[in-house]
Design a protein around this motif. Structure first.
Motif, PDB file in Angstrom:
ATOM      1  N   TRP A 241      44.983  30.426  68.415  1.00  0.00           N
ATOM      2  CA  TRP A 241      44.621  31.783  68.561  1.00  0.00           C
ATOM      3  C   TRP A 241      43.654  32.192  67.648  1.00  0.00           C
ATOM      4  CZ3 TRP A 241      49.262  35.419  70.337  1.00  0.00           C
ATOM      5  CH2 TRP A 241      49.851  34.756  71.783  1.00  0.00           C
ATOM      6  N   PRO A 243      42.388  34.216  64.614  1.00  0.00           N
ATOM      7  CA  PRO A 243      43.218  34.854  63.817  1.00  0.00           C
ATOM      8  C   PRO A 243      42.419  36.471  63.567  1.00  0.00           C
ATOM      9  CG  PRO A 243      41.843  33.416  62.592  1.00  0.00           C
ATOM     10  CD  PRO A 243      41.836  32.967  63.878  1.00  0.00           C
ATOM     11  N   THR A 246      44.223  38.647  66.372  1.00  0.00           N
ATOM     12  CA  THR A 246      45.706  38.809  66.719  1.00  0.00           C
ATOM     13  C   THR A 246      46.168  40.070  66.228  1.00  0.00           C
ATOM     14  OG1 THR A 246      45.983  37.669  64.531  1.00  0.00           O
ATOM     15  CG2 THR A 246      46.214  36.125  66.303  1.00  0.00           C
ATOM     16  N   ALA A 276      53.222  33.989  72.019  1.00  0.00           N
ATOM     17  CA  ALA A 276      52.877  34.051  70.709  1.00  0.00           C
ATOM     18  C   ALA A 276      53.620  33.119  69.911  1.00  0.00           C
ATOM     19  CB  ALA A 276      52.971  35.617  70.224  1.00  0.00           C
ATOM     20  N   GLN A 283      52.425  32.620  66.421  1.00  0.00           N
ATOM     21  CA  GLN A 283      51.927  33.997  66.208  1.00  0.00           C
ATOM     22  C   GLN A 283      53.205  34.939  65.947  1.00  0.00           C
ATOM     23  OE1 GLN A 283      48.888  34.278  65.143  1.00  0.00           O
ATOM     24  NE2 GLN A 283      48.374  32.244  65.474  1.00  0.00           N
ATOM     25  N   VAL A 286      52.720  39.018  66.173  1.00  0.00           N
ATOM     26  CA  VAL A 286      52.535  39.247  67.401  1.00  0.00           C
ATOM     27  C   VAL A 286      53.794  39.142  68.376  1.00  0.00           C
ATOM     28  CG1 VAL A 286      51.248  38.834  69.667  1.00  0.00           C
ATOM     29  CG2 VAL A 286      49.985  38.509  67.654  1.00  0.00           C
TER      30      VAL A 286
END
Length: 307
Positions: A241, A243, A246, A276, A283, A286
């Motif tokens: 993803w 950054p 995010t 996520a 992540q 998230v």
């Protein structure tokens, strides 16, 4: 330090000598380590600095440098030549920037990509969106200098980094750029009253249900293959993803939590949390924001939520 008057003279031998010396110093250390010297040179009269820039332009025209050294030359010229009339290295600088468009990060050991970006902005040209994305990702991974922060502040467009399917779709409609920019400001652990107030204003401008439909149409694409592949570390293909984007996903999760209850919202937030945590690397920020949104939805009255 070389004599300024000699560099501003008719002959260019002294300028060429000092220009080459600066390149050698930059390659043996970094432009960051030369900050004090370059700052002093940047205060020289235009004629003296122009001699240095022309010496670097002549050097690049001769083609004696490998690409990494040539870029150091461009960086030096961008710093020393700031504010000069004429731009003999514009074409070479633009080509060097475009060469970074397919990279996840720029060269962190050398840095100073911001010098090239700032020179383009000063000339009234905004770099290609893929170049902007590389610069932003690099800035997030590197030590944030004053110059980096300054250029990041100037790069307000595109509002998100290009290359992710969800971000590309979200940016396609200008009506949502204000909401996306606000979503990107979601950097705290949880939304503040001020943040929620601004989000509610943005929601009201478009309507709650239209906002919901738009955000859900973006989130369903999170985790899809990148629309602009980039080279990752070690020459492989990177598909994590972005950054830079995010925080916007966290902000969109917070935004959905402000809307009237609806089962589709809880489903989308649960799917975002799952995606996520499945991302590489995960992540977690998230996921926590999405999970908090699910809990907030469940605690408010409205239609029953699907499991």
């Amino acid at each position: 330090m070389h004599d300024i008057k000699s560099l501003a003279g008719v002959g260019g031998a002294e300028a060429r000598s000092y220009a080459d010396l600066l390149v050698r110093r930059a390659r043996s250390g970094s432009l960051v380590s030369m900050a004090a010297e370059l700052e002093a040179v940047s205060t020289w009269p235009d004629a003296a600095r122009g001699q240095l820039v022309r010496a670097w332009a002549d050097r690049l025209e001769r083609g004696v440098d490998v690409p990494v050294v040539a870029r150091t030359v461009l960086q030096l010229a961008a710093v020393v030549g700031r504010g000069l009339s004429g731009d003999p290295l514009a074409g070479a600088r633009q080509a060097a920037l475009l060469a970074t468009a397919g990279r996840w990060h720029d060269e962190l050991d050398r840095g100073r990509l911001e010098a090239l970006v700032e020179a383009e902005l000063a000339a009234g040209r905004v770099p290609d969106p893929a170049v902007v994305a590389t610069f932003r990702r690099t800035a997030l991974a590197a030590v944030r200098t004053e110059g980096v922060e300054r250029v990041l502040g100037l790069l307000t467009e595109p509002v998100l980094n290009v290359g992710e399917a969800w971000a590309d779709r979200a940016m396609a409609d200008l009506r949502w750029h204000g909401l996306l920019a606000h979503a990107r400001s979601a950097k705290a652990t949880r939304p503040t009253g001020v943040w929620n107030g601004a989000a509610r204003t943005l929601i009201a401008a478009q309507g709650a249900e239209e906002t919901r439909a738009a955000v859900l149409s973006w989130l369903c694409l999170v985790g899809s293959p990148r629309t602009l592949p980039v080279d990752g570390a070690g020459g492989g293909r990177a598909d994590p993803w972005d950054p830079y984007n995010t925080d916007a996903l966290r902000g969109l999760a917070w935004t959905l939590a402000l809307l009237p209850p609806d089962p589709s919202t809880a489903d989308a937030l649960a799917a975002l949390a799952e995606a996520a945590m499945a991302a590489r690397p995960p992540q977690s920020r998230v996921a926590r924001a999405a999970g908090a949104g699910v809990r907030a939805r469940a605690s408010r009255p409205g239609p029953s939520l699907r499991s």
